[in-house]
Each structure stands twice: as C-alpha cells, then as structure tokens.
Motif scaffolding. Structure first.
Motif, PDB file in Angstrom:
ATOM      1  N   GLU A  48      13.947   6.834   8.495  1.00 16.55           N
ATOM      2  CA  GLU A  48      13.876   6.496   9.916  1.00 16.55           C
ATOM      3  C   GLU A  48      12.485   6.835  10.458  1.00 16.55           C
ATOM      4  OE1 GLU A  48      15.158   4.824  13.289  1.00 16.55           O
ATOM      5  OE2 GLU A  48      16.150   4.932  11.336  1.00 16.55           O
ATOM      6  N   PRO A  49      11.755   5.820  10.938  1.00 18.47           N
ATOM      7  CA  PRO A  49      10.403   6.064  11.442  1.00 18.47           C
ATOM      8  C   PRO A  49      10.348   7.208  12.456  1.00 18.47           C
ATOM      9  CG  PRO A  49      10.839   3.712  11.377  1.00 18.47           C
ATOM     10  CD  PRO A  49      12.116   4.391  10.986  1.00 18.47           C
ATOM     11  N   ALA A  50      11.296   7.250  13.358  1.00 17.18           N
ATOM     12  CA  ALA A  50      11.268   8.301  14.383  1.00 17.18           C
ATOM     13  C   ALA A  50      11.323   9.682  13.736  1.00 17.18           C
ATOM     14  CB  ALA A  50      12.445   8.118  15.339  1.00 17.18           C
ATOM     15  N   ARG A  51      12.133   9.822  12.694  1.00 12.57           N
ATOM     16  CA  ARG A  51      12.248  11.135  12.070  1.00 12.57           C
ATOM     17  C   ARG A  51      10.971  11.519  11.331  1.00 12.57           C
ATOM     18  NH1 ARG A  51      18.264  10.019  11.688  1.00 12.57           N
ATOM     19  NH2 ARG A  51      18.187   8.978   9.680  1.00 12.57           N
TER      20      ARG A  51
ATOM     21  N   LEU B  40       8.514  14.828  11.900  1.00 14.50           N
ATOM     22  CA  LEU B  40       7.993  15.734  10.873  1.00 14.50           C
ATOM     23  C   LEU B  40       6.478  15.811  10.949  1.00 14.50           C
ATOM     24  CD1 LEU B  40      10.248  14.773   7.805  1.00 14.50           C
ATOM     25  CD2 LEU B  40      10.347  16.850   9.193  1.00 14.50           C
ATOM     26  N   SER B  41       5.858  14.659  11.100  1.00  7.63           N
ATOM     27  CA  SER B  41       4.409  14.616  11.176  1.00  7.63           C
ATOM     28  C   SER B  41       3.906  15.382  12.393  1.00  7.63           C
ATOM     29  CB  SER B  41       3.956  13.158  11.228  1.00  7.63           C
ATOM     30  OG  SER B  41       2.562  13.063  11.367  1.00  7.63           O
ATOM     31  N   LEU B  42       4.599  15.229  13.510  1.00  4.83           N
ATOM     32  CA  LEU B  42       4.187  15.920  14.730  1.00  4.83           C
ATOM     33  C   LEU B  42       4.304  17.432  14.586  1.00  4.83           C
ATOM     34  CD1 LEU B  42       5.603  13.621  17.575  1.00  4.83           C
ATOM     35  CD2 LEU B  42       3.218  14.278  17.181  1.00  4.83           C
ATOM     36  N   ILE B  43       5.405  17.857  13.984  1.00  2.00           N
ATOM     37  CA  ILE B  43       5.590  19.298  13.796  1.00  2.00           C
ATOM     38  C   ILE B  43       4.486  19.853  12.898  1.00  2.00           C
ATOM     39  CG2 ILE B  43       7.106  21.085  12.884  1.00  2.00           C
ATOM     40  CD1 ILE B  43       9.478  19.324  13.595  1.00  2.00           C
ATOM     41  N   ALA B  44       4.220  19.138  11.815  1.00  2.60           N
ATOM     42  CA  ALA B  44       3.208  19.601  10.858  1.00  2.60           C
ATOM     43  C   ALA B  44       1.824  19.644  11.493  1.00  2.60           C
ATOM     44  CB  ALA B  44       3.203  18.706   9.626  1.00  2.60           C
ATOM     45  N   ALA B  45       1.627  18.804  12.501  1.00  6.45           N
ATOM     46  CA  ALA B  45       0.300  18.741  13.127  1.00  6.45           C
ATOM     47  C   ALA B  45       0.090  19.870  14.136  1.00  6.45           C
ATOM     48  CB  ALA B  45       0.123  17.384  13.810  1.00  6.45           C
ATOM     49  N   GLN B  46       1.153  20.565  14.514  1.00  6.57           N
ATOM     50  CA  GLN B  46       1.012  21.685  15.455  1.00  6.57           C
ATOM     51  C   GLN B  46       0.354  22.877  14.770  1.00  6.57           C
ATOM     52  OE1 GLN B  46       2.129  21.458  18.733  1.00  6.57           O
ATOM     53  NE2 GLN B  46       2.647  19.331  18.287  1.00  6.57           N
ATOM     54  N   SER B  47      -0.443  23.583  15.512  1.00 14.65           N
ATOM     55  CA  SER B  47      -1.086  24.764  14.932  1.00 14.65           C
ATOM     56  C   SER B  47      -0.045  25.833  14.628  1.00 14.65           C
ATOM     57  CB  SER B  47      -2.146  25.323  15.887  1.00 14.65           C
ATOM     58  OG  SER B  47      -1.593  25.536  17.172  1.00 14.65           O
ATOM     59  N   ASN B  48       1.016  25.896  15.429  1.00 15.93           N
ATOM     60  CA  ASN B  48       2.109  26.856  15.209  1.00 15.93           C
ATOM     61  C   ASN B  48       3.001  26.453  14.045  1.00 15.93           C
ATOM     62  OD1 ASN B  48       1.132  27.418  17.761  1.00 15.93           O
ATOM     63  ND2 ASN B  48       2.901  26.521  18.769  1.00 15.93           N
ATOM     64  N   GLN B  49       2.896  25.209  13.634  1.00 14.38           N
ATOM     65  CA  GLN B  49       3.858  24.673  12.665  1.00 14.38           C
ATOM     66  C   GLN B  49       5.267  24.626  13.247  1.00 14.38           C
ATOM     67  OE1 GLN B  49       3.068  23.502   9.253  1.00 14.38           O
ATOM     68  NE2 GLN B  49       1.282  23.342  10.584  1.00 14.38           N
ATOM     69  N   GLU B  50       5.341  24.570  14.556  1.00 16.23           N
ATOM     70  CA  GLU B  50       6.648  24.463  15.181  1.00 16.23           C
ATOM     71  C   GLU B  50       6.512  23.703  16.486  1.00 16.23           C
ATOM     72  OE1 GLU B  50       8.029  28.393  15.938  1.00 16.23           O
ATOM     73  OE2 GLU B  50       6.801  28.645  17.734  1.00 16.23           O
TER      74      GLU B  50
ATOM     75  N   PRO C 288       0.833  -1.198   0.000  1.00 20.00           N
ATOM     76  CA  PRO C 288       0.000   0.000   0.000  1.00 20.00           C
ATOM     77  C   PRO C 288       0.868   1.248   0.000  1.00 20.00           C
ATOM     78  CG  PRO C 288       0.094  -0.930   2.203  1.00 20.00           C
ATOM     79  CD  PRO C 288       0.850  -1.856   1.287  1.00 20.00           C
ATOM     80  N   CYS C 289       0.275   2.379  -0.225  1.00 22.84           N
ATOM     81  CA  CYS C 289       1.053   3.594  -0.321  1.00 22.84           C
ATOM     82  C   CYS C 289       0.172   4.786  -0.370  1.00 22.84           C
ATOM     83  CB  CYS C 289       1.931   3.532  -1.574  1.00 22.84           C
ATOM     84  SG  CYS C 289       2.897   5.004  -1.876  1.00 22.84           S
ATOM     85  N   CYS C 290       0.469   5.838   0.003  1.00 28.70           N
ATOM     86  CA  CYS C 290       1.420   6.613   0.728  1.00 28.70           C
ATOM     87  C   CYS C 290       0.713   7.776   1.364  1.00 28.70           C
ATOM     88  CB  CYS C 290       2.508   7.176  -0.175  1.00 28.70           C
ATOM     89  SG  CYS C 290       3.348   5.894  -1.130  1.00 28.70           S
TER      90      CYS C 290
ATOM     91  N   THR D 181       0.265   7.488  11.986  1.00 27.24           N
ATOM     92  CA  THR D 181       0.354   6.426  12.980  1.00 27.24           C
ATOM     93  C   THR D 181       1.736   5.799  12.931  1.00 27.24           C
ATOM     94  OG1 THR D 181      -0.294   4.636  11.515  1.00 27.24           O
ATOM     95  CG2 THR D 181      -2.063   5.932  12.509  1.00 27.24           C
ATOM     96  N   PRO D 182       2.148   5.135  14.008  1.00 28.43           N
ATOM     97  CA  PRO D 182       3.420   4.406  13.995  1.00 28.43           C
ATOM     98  C   PRO D 182       3.518   3.446  12.816  1.00 28.43           C
ATOM     99  CG  PRO D 182       2.579   4.513  16.232  1.00 28.43           C
ATOM    100  CD  PRO D 182       1.530   5.132  15.349  1.00 28.43           C
ATOM    101  N   ALA D 183       2.425   2.789  12.499  1.00 28.01           N
ATOM    102  CA  ALA D 183       2.438   1.870  11.363  1.00 28.01           C
ATOM    103  C   ALA D 183       2.714   2.623  10.067  1.00 28.01           C
ATOM    104  CB  ALA D 183       1.106   1.123  11.272  1.00 28.01           C
ATOM    105  N   ASP D 184       2.108   3.786   9.930  1.00 28.32           N
ATOM    106  CA  ASP D 184       2.323   4.602   8.730  1.00 28.32           C
ATOM    107  C   ASP D 184       3.795   4.960   8.558  1.00 28.32           C
ATOM    108  OD1 ASP D 184      -0.278   4.704   7.826  1.00 28.32           O
ATOM    109  OD2 ASP D 184      -0.782   6.501   8.973  1.00 28.32           O
ATOM    110  N   VAL D 185       4.392   5.471   9.616  1.00 31.70           N
ATOM    111  CA  VAL D 185       5.764   5.948   9.485  1.00 31.70           C
ATOM    112  C   VAL D 185       6.737   4.787   9.252  1.00 31.70           C
ATOM    113  CG1 VAL D 185       5.433   8.093  10.752  1.00 31.70           C
ATOM    114  CG2 VAL D 185       6.070   6.027  11.989  1.00 31.70           C
TER     115      VAL D 185
END
Lengths: 109, 109
Positions: free
Chosen positions: B36-39, B43-53, A9-11, A20-24
């Motif tokens: 890297e999943p963590a990275r 990125l996803s977490l930052i983008a999800a912030q209303s501040n974008q930061e 699947p993608c993306c 989600t963790p699975a996504d990343v």
DNA sequence: ACCTTATATTGACGGCCATCAATATTCAGG
DNA sequence: CCTGAATATTGATGGCCGTCAATATAAGGT
C-alpha cells in the motif's frame, strides 16, 4: 513485439530519505505482486528445480489452480520483471530474474 | 493487554527449498501490508525523522488522508510487527521495528 | 488439413480492503 | 466532572483482483 524486458526500474531504499509518491506507488506495486500466496509458491517451486526453470504445465499440476489462473499469475510476474520466459516447442519455460529479486534486498537497507 | 509484541514470526528465504503453504501465506501477508503506497510513505516519513519516530497526528497532516484511515494503516503495520508504539500523554508515537525490516532482507537471499 | 496439447484471452462473479463520515474512547488540564 | 484534543472503532461504499468456465490462439506431429 514484447519479446524482451518490460523495463521495470527498481528499488529505492525504504529507509533512506523521503520517498516520492511515484517511488512508493512503484514499490507498492512490486510488493503487491508478491502478496499472493500462489505466486510465492510458484517462485519457490521454480527455485527448487534443478534446472532453475519450469514449464507452465508443471505449475498447473503442482498448484491446485486452473490453467487460466496459473497463466494469469505468470503474466503478472513476468510483467513485473520477476520472471523471464522462453518458448521451446509447445512449452514455455519460466525462470526467475534473480537480479531483480536481489535488487529487492536493497529496499530494506 | 497487548502492550508488547504481537509475536509475528519471520521470514523463510524465498529461493531455498520449497516453502510450505503456511509459509507462503504468511509471507504473502507481510508483503500485502507493504503493498500500500500510503503505508510505505508512512515508513519513509518515520525513517526520515531525526527522532526515528512520529506521532499519529503528524502523519495525518503529512499524508492527504483522513484520520481514521491513517489510524487504520498504523494498526495494520503495528499488528504486522513493522511498527512499535509508545503513548506519551495524549500522543502516540510510532517507531519502525528495524529488526523486522532487516529480517525481510533474508527473504531474498 | 486435421487433431492434440500447451498457453493465452475474455467475461463474469465474489471477496477483500482502502477510504470516509460518524461516533466512541482516551487522556490532560482546569 | 467538564471540555477539548488525539486516537480508535464502526458501518457503509466502491474499486480492485483472484478465480474459473468458455473460448481463442499457437505449435508440433501424422
């Protein structure tokens, strides 16, 4: 068996909503496949062919790598859904799964 | 020093003409950063912030990783030109370099 | 059946890197 | 100048994976 798509699947877009963790994990896996210079070179070489395809033996000649190594990279990209292959006689021809590459664009939207 | 851009060039289209070895090494390096999943989660977490930061300390709490590990990942992405940072008092806030991510889309064209 | 060529698999080795604990550095407040 | 909090650096460790030589498998031709 295993003659058709490995069904990868993608993306999900990277910047729209918390992944989600699975996504990343899944996305990271795809990027890891693309994180090898030799593999990118292969994709570039295939795309540069007028046929849009290339047989494995040509890749062994073009890149400076051993035949097992080339075979390994091809397998990795095939299982990631980035390449498709077709056997014609002794040779196996690889083509780029353009849809899948195009889908990767959506990650950065 | 090192207060502004690390000056990372970017991104030849993957499927248009044979890429040079230097090209693929560079591109592969970028993909490795994203592999890297963590990275990606960052990125996803930052983008999800209303501040974008987001400040580094928040990331340490959100992800299940140690502070040095988070600091390491942030450094990697900063040096890859994917993040920018701004110090405000004790805290350091990270934002996504949207232009750079958008440029990555061109790779798949 | 045999040989040759193309591709795949196996096993081993070496390097890269994510991770952490420990420590250092930087900054704000008192 | 201390102290405490946030971030960075260092050093060590463990796992993953790219690479190759050796070998196996597959396919076509004679």
């Amino acid at each position: 068996m295993k003659s058709s798509k490995p069904a990868v699947p993608c993306c999900p877009p990277l910047l729209a909503g918390k992944l989600t963790p699975a996504d990343v994990v899944q996305l990271a896996g795809l990027f890891r496949v693309l994180s090898e210079p030799a593999r990118l070179q292969m994709l570039s070489l295939i795309a540069a062919q007028s046929n849009q395809e290339v047989c494995a033996c040509e890749l062994v000649e073009s890149l400076g790598l051993s035949q097992p190594t080339v075979s390994h990279h091809l397998k990795v990209m095939y299982e990631a859904g980035l390449l498709e292959k077709e056997r014609r006689g002794t040779w196996i021809y690889y083509r780029i799964m353009q849809d899948r590459l195009a889908a990767l664009k959506e990650v950065f939207s």
